[in-house]
Design a protein around this motif. Structure first.
Motif, PDB file in Angstrom:
ATOM      1  N   UNK A 208      -1.637   5.111  -3.078  1.00 39.41           N
ATOM      2  CA  UNK A 208      -3.063   4.386  -2.477  1.00 39.41           C
ATOM      3  C   UNK A 208      -3.863   3.928  -3.511  1.00 39.41           C
ATOM      4  N   UNK A 209      -3.464   2.983  -4.274  1.00 39.57           N
ATOM      5  CA  UNK A 209      -4.329   2.396  -4.994  1.00 39.57           C
ATOM      6  C   UNK A 209      -5.460   1.689  -4.318  1.00 39.57           C
ATOM      7  N   UNK A 210      -5.444   1.228  -3.217  1.00 39.99           N
ATOM      8  CA  UNK A 210      -6.358   0.653  -2.441  1.00 39.99           C
ATOM      9  C   UNK A 210      -6.648  -1.024  -2.861  1.00 39.99           C
ATOM     10  N   UNK A 211      -5.713  -1.421  -3.542  1.00 40.25           N
ATOM     11  CA  UNK A 211      -5.970  -2.871  -4.160  1.00 40.25           C
ATOM     12  C   UNK A 211      -5.616  -3.961  -2.892  1.00 40.25           C
ATOM     13  N   UNK A 212      -4.633  -3.492  -1.973  1.00 43.42           N
ATOM     14  CA  UNK A 212      -4.103  -4.148  -1.059  1.00 43.42           C
ATOM     15  C   UNK A 212      -4.503  -3.304   0.365  1.00 43.42           C
ATOM     16  N   UNK A 213      -5.108  -3.829   1.215  1.00 40.83           N
ATOM     17  CA  UNK A 213      -5.474  -2.892   2.345  1.00 40.83           C
ATOM     18  C   UNK A 213      -5.220  -3.975   3.802  1.00 40.83           C
ATOM     19  N   UNK A 214      -4.935  -3.236   4.790  1.00 42.62           N
ATOM     20  CA  UNK A 214      -4.711  -4.071   6.100  1.00 42.62           C
ATOM     21  C   UNK A 214      -5.817  -4.067   6.647  1.00 42.62           C
ATOM     22  N   UNK A 215      -6.190  -5.339   7.414  1.00 40.86           N
ATOM     23  CA  UNK A 215      -7.398  -5.550   8.282  1.00 40.86           C
ATOM     24  C   UNK A 215      -7.283  -5.591   9.696  1.00 40.86           C
ATOM     25  N   UNK A 216      -6.247  -5.688  10.380  1.00 39.42           N
ATOM     26  CA  UNK A 216      -5.835  -5.355  11.716  1.00 39.42           C
ATOM     27  C   UNK A 216      -5.796  -3.947  12.111  1.00 39.42           C
ATOM     28  N   UNK A 217      -5.992  -3.748  13.336  1.00 36.92           N
ATOM     29  CA  UNK A 217      -5.821  -2.485  13.757  1.00 36.92           C
ATOM     30  C   UNK A 217      -4.246  -2.172  13.980  1.00 36.92           C
TER      31      UNK A 217
END
Length: 289
Positions: A208-217
């Motif tokens: 879980x680096x958090x550099x790529x995260x989803x935006x949709x539900x």
């Protein structure tokens, strides 16, 4: 001619070879143990030098002494490696053994570093030579446990390979699915399938680096599912190896001496390591008759 004779005598001086062999290869004698302790100390110091030298804050006046010490240590290890070849009864076997390869790799980086400066940091490979500490201080039980672990890994390698292939297919599929969900969004970080697969790997391994995260539900829901799947997947290789190790322990425990009834023998053992009796039940029956 005299020089050739001296070289020939030196190369075939069995008495000298035997003395050097006892010192370098054996740790049961005081001289051998002292040599191994000095060798381990040199390895520790040389590895520490490489680590310290990588510090940007290192004062410049220490650079030259560090380089000199590196060359001295490398010269010592090179001499030691050549001496091992010289006094070994079977030089070829030593050269291609695990320790022989490690000993060679411990000397090469500095020489390669003369042509490629960054290569000398590979001197950290010398740390592998510290494995000799098990032999010096008679920690053979640790080596036996390590051997059992390697045996378990070898036995479960096919299962792990199949599992790894399954994981590769899974993360590829999940990454592609996430690309289909998130890729259509404006300024989406899931702008291609490789990036999405990278996200799937990072998420599934619970890094879980958090550099790529989803935006949709829907993307967040899929992320949650991948995280939960990741927890279960991580446990699978551990279970496979653990099962193989338990099988190995059981196999050794079941190999019992018919004379003293003690177990814990190696698979290829022919005689009891406690009483010296044959482990073959048929021989025991023949003796009784």
């Amino acid at each position: 001619m005299k020089l050739k004779e001296r070289i020939h005598r030196f190369l075939h001086d069995e008495k000298l070879k035997r003395k050097l062999y006892v010192i370098i290869f054996e740790s049961d004698t005081p001289a051998g143990k002292l040599f191994d302790v000095i060798l381990i100390a040199c390895i520790l110091v040389s590895v520490l030098l490489v680590i310290i030298e990588s510090l940007k804050e290192l004062p410049t006046y220490l650079t030259t002494p560090f380089v000199i010490m590196e060359f001295l240590f490398t010269g010592f290890f090179t001499f030691e490696y050549l001496t091992r070849i010289y006094c070994s009864p079977r030089p070829r076997k030593y050269i291609f053994s695990f320790f022989g390869i490690v000993d060679l790799l411990a000397t090469l980086p500095l020489y390669i570093g003369l042509l490629f400066p960054g290569a000398r940091y590979l001197l950290i490979i010398r740390a592998f030579r510290l494995i000799r500490v098990f032999r010096v201080f008679k920690l053979f039980n640790f080596l036996n446990e390590g051997e059992r672990l390697l045996t378990a890994l070898r036995e479960s390698s096919k299962k792990i390979a199949v599992f790894f292939l399954f994981v590769v297919i899974l993360v590829t599929s999940i990454g592609t699915l996430m690309y289909m969900i998130e890729g259509t969004q404006p300024n989406s970080q899931f702008n291609n399938i490789p990036n999405s697969i990278y996200w799937a790997i990072v998420t599934m391994t619970t890094v879980g680096y958090g550099d790529i995260t989803p935006a949709t539900g829907l993307g967040k829901f899929l992320s949650a599912c991948v995280m939960l799947i990741g927890y279960t997947i991580i446990a699978v290789p551990t279970g496979i190896v653990s099962a193989s190790m338990m099988k190995e322990y059981k196999r050794r425990r079941d190999k019992e001496c018919p004379n003293c009834h003690r177990s814990g023998h190696e698979d290829n053992a022919e005689f009891c390591k406690y009483c010296g009796h044959s482990l073959d039940p048929s021989e025991t029956k023949a003796e009784e008759k």
